[in-house]
Design a protein around this motif. Structure first.
Motif, PDB file in Angstrom:
ATOM      1  N   GLY A   1       0.772  -1.126   0.069  1.00 37.51           N
ATOM      2  CA  GLY A   1       0.089   0.098   0.120  1.00 37.51           C
ATOM      3  C   GLY A   1       0.723   1.234   0.180  1.00 37.51           C
ATOM      4  O   GLY A   1       0.500   2.278   0.336  1.00 37.51           O
ATOM      5  N   TYR A   2       2.088   1.172  -0.200  1.00 38.00           N
ATOM      6  CA  TYR A   2       2.990   2.276  -0.549  1.00 38.00           C
ATOM      7  C   TYR A   2       3.163   2.593  -1.981  1.00 38.00           C
ATOM      8  O   TYR A   2       3.978   1.485  -2.284  1.00 38.00           O
ATOM      9  CB  TYR A   2       4.062   2.250   0.724  1.00 38.00           C
ATOM     10  CG  TYR A   2       4.688   3.562   0.721  1.00 38.00           C
ATOM     11  CD1 TYR A   2       4.719   4.472   1.555  1.00 38.00           C
ATOM     12  CD2 TYR A   2       5.795   3.949  -0.430  1.00 38.00           C
ATOM     13  CE1 TYR A   2       5.092   5.738   1.753  1.00 38.00           C
ATOM     14  CE2 TYR A   2       6.488   5.184  -0.379  1.00 38.00           C
ATOM     15  CZ  TYR A   2       6.262   6.118   0.805  1.00 38.00           C
ATOM     16  OH  TYR A   2       6.860   7.114   0.721  1.00 38.00           O
TER      17      TYR A   2
ATOM     18  N   GLU B   1       5.393   6.546   6.903  1.00 38.88           N
ATOM     19  CA  GLU B   1       4.885   5.469   6.435  1.00 38.88           C
ATOM     20  C   GLU B   1       5.811   4.390   5.463  1.00 38.88           C
ATOM     21  O   GLU B   1       5.607   3.422   5.345  1.00 38.88           O
ATOM     22  CB  GLU B   1       3.798   5.927   5.271  1.00 38.88           C
ATOM     23  CG  GLU B   1       2.690   4.936   4.848  1.00 38.88           C
ATOM     24  CD  GLU B   1       1.684   4.469   5.882  1.00 38.88           C
ATOM     25  OE1 GLU B   1       1.807   5.218   6.887  1.00 38.88           O
ATOM     26  OE2 GLU B   1       1.086   3.577   5.420  1.00 38.88           O
TER      27      GLU B   1
ATOM     28  N   LYS C   1      -5.820   4.608  -1.631  1.00 35.15           N
ATOM     29  CA  LYS C   1      -6.376   4.802  -0.178  1.00 35.15           C
ATOM     30  C   LYS C   1      -7.733   4.936   0.083  1.00 35.15           C
ATOM     31  O   LYS C   1      -8.432   4.939   0.971  1.00 35.15           O
ATOM     32  CB  LYS C   1      -5.439   5.847   0.546  1.00 35.15           C
ATOM     33  CG  LYS C   1      -4.054   5.731   0.586  1.00 35.15           C
ATOM     34  CD  LYS C   1      -3.705   4.804   1.546  1.00 35.15           C
ATOM     35  CE  LYS C   1      -2.191   4.418   1.458  1.00 35.15           C
ATOM     36  NZ  LYS C   1      -1.704   3.716   2.554  1.00 35.15           N
TER      37      LYS C   1
ATOM     38  N   ILE D   1      -5.447  12.824   0.985  1.00 36.86           N
ATOM     39  CA  ILE D   1      -6.317  11.862   1.340  1.00 36.86           C
ATOM     40  C   ILE D   1      -7.681  11.985   2.133  1.00 36.86           C
ATOM     41  O   ILE D   1      -8.774  11.439   2.182  1.00 36.86           O
ATOM     42  CB  ILE D   1      -5.425  10.773   2.081  1.00 36.86           C
ATOM     43  CG1 ILE D   1      -4.354  10.140   0.911  1.00 36.86           C
ATOM     44  CG2 ILE D   1      -6.308   9.411   2.689  1.00 36.86           C
ATOM     45  CD1 ILE D   1      -3.311   9.422   1.575  1.00 36.86           C
TER      46      ILE D   1
END
Ligand SMILES: Nc1ncnc2c1ncn2[C@@H]1O[C@H](COP(=O)(O)OP(=O)(O)OP(=O)(O)O)[C@@H](O)[C@H]1O
Ligand SMILES: [Mg+2]
Lengths: 285, 452
Positions: A16-17, A49, A206, A240
C-alpha cells in the motif's frame, strides 16, 4: 533484500505504499550499501509510512524511536529497572553486597530501549528514528555512535554488537538542521509533494470508493493550492483526508459549494482558507 | 553507454564540479556513489540521477545545484539531435500538443530540438554559443497559452469546477518547458567550453593569465610569490595617479566665486584641493572552495598595499561573514597558510557549507554596517553564485548607499554571468562589476579602481 529498483517499487506497492522513482532507488541503495537512510521532507508526505512499508516488505520487526524535545539515553538506549532492582535488594538479605550487585546489573533488570533493541537478536529489524530533528543535539551524538559501529556498551554488562544490522530510517522535518556528521553517515532522500499522476494513484489506493474523474479533480485542486503562497501547504495526508470527506459527503463531482464547505480539511489556517477562497473564486455565488 | 572506466572518470569530474559549487563531498561519499553506479547500472538516466543524489548530497538545498551539474556530466544526449531542424511553426504545433497532454518526456525532447534550431548564435549559426534566451524569444512558448487551453477544452478536459484551474496549470507547464530549454542550452555551452578548456591548456599560459578558477596548486603558489613585486609596481602607479589627482581637477564652485571680483569672468581657475586623509578600503571576500584561490590572492595583494590607505578592513564569508583583518596582518610571513587559517579561525559557515551571498551580505550590512562610510571604497570578491538562494539585493543596495564606491570583482568570464545559479547580472545592476579572471586583469583593475 531486493533484486532491483523495480522490485522495491513493486513490493512496496503490495503493502500500500506507492514509491516515486527517487524513493524506490534510494531504498534499494540503502539496502545494498547497508547505510542508514535519512528522509527529509514536509509533514505528511509519507516519511513514517515508508519505514513501516519497508518493514512489512522485509518481514522485519519495526522498532521505533520517536524523538521529542528532551528524549535522552534512558529513553533511547536502555535503562535499569530501578523498582525491580530495589525489590531484589530487599529480598536477598543474606547475600554479600558483591553478589547482589552482580545480580541486579544483569539482563533480567535491563530495560532495553529502541536503539539497543534494534541491534540485539538475530531477527530482521527496521529501526525507525522518527522526527530526529526534534531531539536535542546530544542525542544526535548518541545516534552517530550507534549508527557508526552498530554496537552499544552497557558498562555493567559489556558491549553488544549487532549480529544483524537493522535497516535504519531516520526522518526529519528539518525544523532543526541535523549535524553534518550524522548526515554523512546516511544516504539522503528528500520526499516532496508527489507529481499529479502519483498522487492520483495514492488517492485511488487509499480511498477506493472515489472514482477516477473525481480523484483527478481532487489532485488538481490540491496542486493549485500548492502553487499559492500559503502558510501551510496541503500534503498527501490532507489530500487523502479530503478525498475521504468528499466520499462521505456523497459528492460525485466538485462544485463551489462542496469545495468551500470542505476546504478546512485541506487548509489549517484561517487566512489560508480566505486566500484560497478568493483565488478559487469560491465566493462568486 | 560508456565503459565503466569512463564512468569512474566522469564521476570524479562530477564530484569536482559539485565541490566547486560549494558542496562538501568526502571520499566516503564518492566511494558510495561509485557503488551506487555499480548497483544501479547505467541504463536508466533518472535512476542514476537519484542514486547519485542520494549518495553525494546531504540536504535538500543542494539539489538545485546538483541537477544542472548532473545534466552536464551525464547528458541526455551528446551533440545535436538526429532529425532535420524543424520549422518554427511545426515546433510550436508539437509543443502545443505536448503542453496540452502534459507530456514531460515530449517536452524534454522538444526543448532539445528548440535549442538546436533556434538557440545558436554567432556569425555562422552557433559559432559563438547557445542561448536559452534567444531560443525562447524566437519560440515564444508563452503565446501558446490560449491555444493549448482551447485544445484541452475541445477535448472535453475543460468542464466543471476545475476548468478555472486550467490556465494556471498550463502556465506552470510552460514554465517547466522554459527550464528544460535553459538546461539544454547550458549543456551545449558546457560541451563547447570543455573543448575550449583543452585548447587553452595546449598553450600553457603564464601564471598571471591562468584563470583563478582553474589554477592548480603550483600556479597559485607562483602567484603568491608574485604578490610583493606586483604590489610595488601598483604602489608606483597609485602614487602617479595620486599626483595627478593632486594637481587635480578644477573646483568649479570656488572658481566661479573667485570670478565675482573680475565681473564674472573666471580668470583664475581654482584647483580642487586633495583631501589630506587617505581613503579607506573594505574587502568582502567569498572564500568558499570555488573561488578561494582568487580571494586569497587578492587579499594578499591588498594587504601588501595597505600603507596606501588610512584603513583596510577585510571580511571573509561563505554563508556567514567574519572579520579577518587581524589574521591577514599577522599572517604576512605565511601567505600559503592564509586560506587554512581563515577557514580555521573565522566563523564562515552556519548550517551548511555552501556559499550564500544573500545571507553573508545581509549579515555584513547588519553587523558591520559601521565599517562603511562616505570615505570607504568597498570591493566584493566572488562569483556571485548563490546556490539558488535569495541574493538579498537590498543588503547590497544598503552597502552601496553608504559607501563612496562599491566594486565587484568576478573571477568568472562575463559570458557565464547569469548562467545557472549566478546572480551576477542582478548584482551588476546595483554595483559596478568587473570580470577579473586572472592576475593580469586584477592588477589592471586594482591600478584603475583603487581610490587614491
Ligand atoms: N507514497 C505514498 N503511498 C501511500 N500512502 C502515502 C504515500 N505518501 C503518503 N501517504 C499517506 O499519507 C499519510 C501521511 O504519511 P506519514 O504520516 O508517513 O507522513 P510523514 O511524512 O511521516 O509526516 P510527518 O512529518 O508529519 O510525520 C499516511 O496516511 C500515508 O499513508
Ligand atoms: Mg511522520
Amino acid at each position: 533484500m531486493f533484486t532491483s529498483v523495480d522490485d522495491v517499487a513493486a513490493r512496496l506497492a503490495e503493502t500500500g505504499y506507492l514509491a516515486s522513482p527517487a524513493v524506490a532507488t534510494t531504498v534499494f541503495l540503502a539496502d545494498r550499501l547497508g547505510k542508514p537512510l535519512l528522509v527529509e521532507g514536509p509533514a505528511g508526505v509519507g516519511k513514517t509510512e515508508l519505514a513501516k512499508a519497508v518493514a512489512e516488505v522485509a518481514g522485519a520487526r519495526l522498532v521505533r524511536l520517536q524523538c521529542y524535545e528532551g528524549v535522552d539515553e534512558s529513553r533511547a538506549l536502555y535503562e535499569w529497572n530501578h523498582a525491580k532492582q530495589l525489590l531484589r535488594i530487599s529480598a536477598g538479605r543474606d547475600e554479600t553486597w558483591d553478589e547482589t550487585r552482580t545480580d541486579i546489573f544483569s539482563e533480567e533488570f535491563l530495560l532495553p530501549r529502541p536503539l539497543l533493541t534494534a541491534i540485539r537478536g538475530d531477527d530482521p529489524k527496521v529501526l525507525l528514528i522518527d522526527e530526529t530533528d526534534k531531539a536535542d543535539v546530544e542525542v544526535e551524538g548518541l545516534l552517530l555512535e550507534v549508527l557508526s559501529d552498530f554496537q552499544v556498551t552497557v558498562p555493567e554488562l559489556g558491549t553488544v554488537t549487532a549480529t544483524r544490522r537493522p535497516f535504519v530510517v531516520l526522518t526529519s522535518n528539518a525544523s532543526r538542521e541535523l549535524s553534518e556528521a550524522l548526515r554523512r553517515r546516511c544516504l539522503f532522500l528528500h520526499i516532496g509533494f508527489p507529481d499529479e499522476e502519483l498522487e492520483r494513484r495514492i488517492v485511488r489506493l487509499k480511498v477506493p470508493g472515489l472514482d477516477e474523474a473525481l480523484a483527478r479533480s481532487v489532485v488538481r485542486v490540491v496542486g493549485a493550492l500548492r502553487a499559492m503562497d500559503l502558510r501551510k501547504l496541503p500534503s498527501v495526508a490532507e489530500t487523502i483526508d479530503w478525498a475521504r470527506t468528499l466520499l462521505a459527503l456523497g459528492a460525485d463531482s466538485l462544485d463551489e459549494t462542496v469545495v468551500r464547505d470542505s476546504l478546512g480539511v485541506l487548509l489549517k489556517h484561517q487566512d489560508d482558507v480566505l486566500k484560497a477562497t478568493a483565488k478559487l473564486d469560491l465566493d462568486a455565488l | 553507454m560508456t565503459a565503466p572506466a569512463g564512468v569512474a572518470e566522469r564521476l570524479t569530474t562530477l564530484v569536482a564540479a559539485l565541490r566547486a559549487h560549494g558542496i562538501r563531498i568526502g571520499t566516503g561519499e564518492t566511494v558510495d556513489a561509485a557503488q551506487a553506479v555499480a548497483a544501479l547500472g547505467l541504463t536508466d538516466r533518472e535512476t542514476l540521477r537519484e542514486g547519485l543524489a542520494a549518495t553525494l548530497l546531504h540536504g535538500t538545498a543542494q539539489r538545485p545545484v546538483f541537477d544542472p551539474v548532473f545534466d552536464l556530466y551525464f547528458p541526455r544526449g551528446v551533440g545535436a539531435p538526429e532529425q532535420e531542424a524543424a520549422g518554427r511553426e511545426d515546433l510550436r504545433d508539437r509543443l502545443a500538443s505536448a503542453l496540452a497532454a502534459n507530456d514531460r518526456a515530449m517536452m524534454g525532447r522538444l526543448a532539445v530540438e528548440a535549442v538546436d534550431g533556434f538557440g545558436g548564435y554567432g556569425s555562422s549559426p552557433a559559432s559563438d554559443g547557445w542561448s536559452s534566451y534567444q531560443t525562447l524569444d524566437r519560440l515564444r512558448p508563452q503565446t501558446l497559452l490560449a491555444r493549448v487551453r482551447d485544445n484541452v477544452r475541445a477535448q472535453g478536459g475543460g468542464s466543471g469546477f476545475t476548468d478555472r484551474l486550467l490556465e494556471d496549470e498550463i502556465r506552470r507547464r510552460i514554465e517547466a518547458f522554459r527550464g528544460l530549454v535553459a538546461a539544454e542550452a547550458r549543456r551545449r555551452v558546457a560541451e563547447r567550453r570543455g573543448r575550449d578548456e583543452i585548447a587553452r591548456r595546449a598553450v600553457a599560459p603564464s601564471a598571471d593569465r591562468v584563470d583563478f578558477l582553474f589554477a592548480g596548486k603550483a600556479q597559485l603558489a607562483e602567484l603568491r610569490r608574485a604578490v610583493q613585486p606586483l604590489a610595488r609596481k601598483l604602489a608606483t602607479r597609485l602614487a602617479a595617479r595620486r599626483r595627478r589627482a593632486a594637481r587635480g581637477s578644477i573646483d568649479l564652485r570656488r572658481t566661479l566665486r573667485g570670478s565675482l571680483s573680475t565681473g564674472g569672468v573666471p580668470m583664475k581657475p581654482v584647483l580642487r584641493r586633495r583631501r589630506p586623509v587617505r581613503p579607506e578600503l573594505v574587502l568582502l571576500c567569498d572564500v568558499s572552495g570555488s573561488v578561494s584561490g582568487f580571494s586569497d590572492f587578492t587579499m594578499l595583494l591588498v594587504q601588501a598595499l595597505h600603507d596606501q590607505f588610512s584603513k583596510v578592513r577585510v571580511f571573509a564569508f561563505v554563508n556567514r561573514i567574519d572579520e579577518v583583518t587581524g589574521l591577514l596582518v599577522h599572517g604576512r610571513a605565511d601567505p600559503e597558510g592564509l586560506g587554512a587559517r581563515i577557514q580555521a579561525e573565522a566563523t564562515l559557515t552556519g548550517w551548511h557549507g555552501s556559499s550564500d551571498y544573500g545571507m553573508a551580505l545581509g549579515e555584513f550590512a547588519e553587523r558591520y554596517g559601521a565599517a562603511v562610510g562616505p570615505r570607504t571604497t568597498v570591493f566584493v570578491l566572488g562569483d556571485a553564485r548563490t546556490n539558488m538562494s535569495d541574493p538579498n539585493l537590498a543588503a547590497v543596495r544598503q552597502i552601496a548607499e553608504r559607501a563612496r564606491r562599491v566594486y565587484w570583482l568576478n573571477p568568472e568570464q562575463t559570458a557565464s554571468w547569469g548562467t545557472g545559479d549566478s546572480a551576477a547580472p542582478d548584482y551588476a545592476e546595483l554595483v559596478e562589476m568587473h570580470e577579473c579572471r586572472n592576475a593580469r586583469q586584477l592588477s589592471d583593475l586594482v591600478a584603475r579602481l583603487l581610490p587614491v
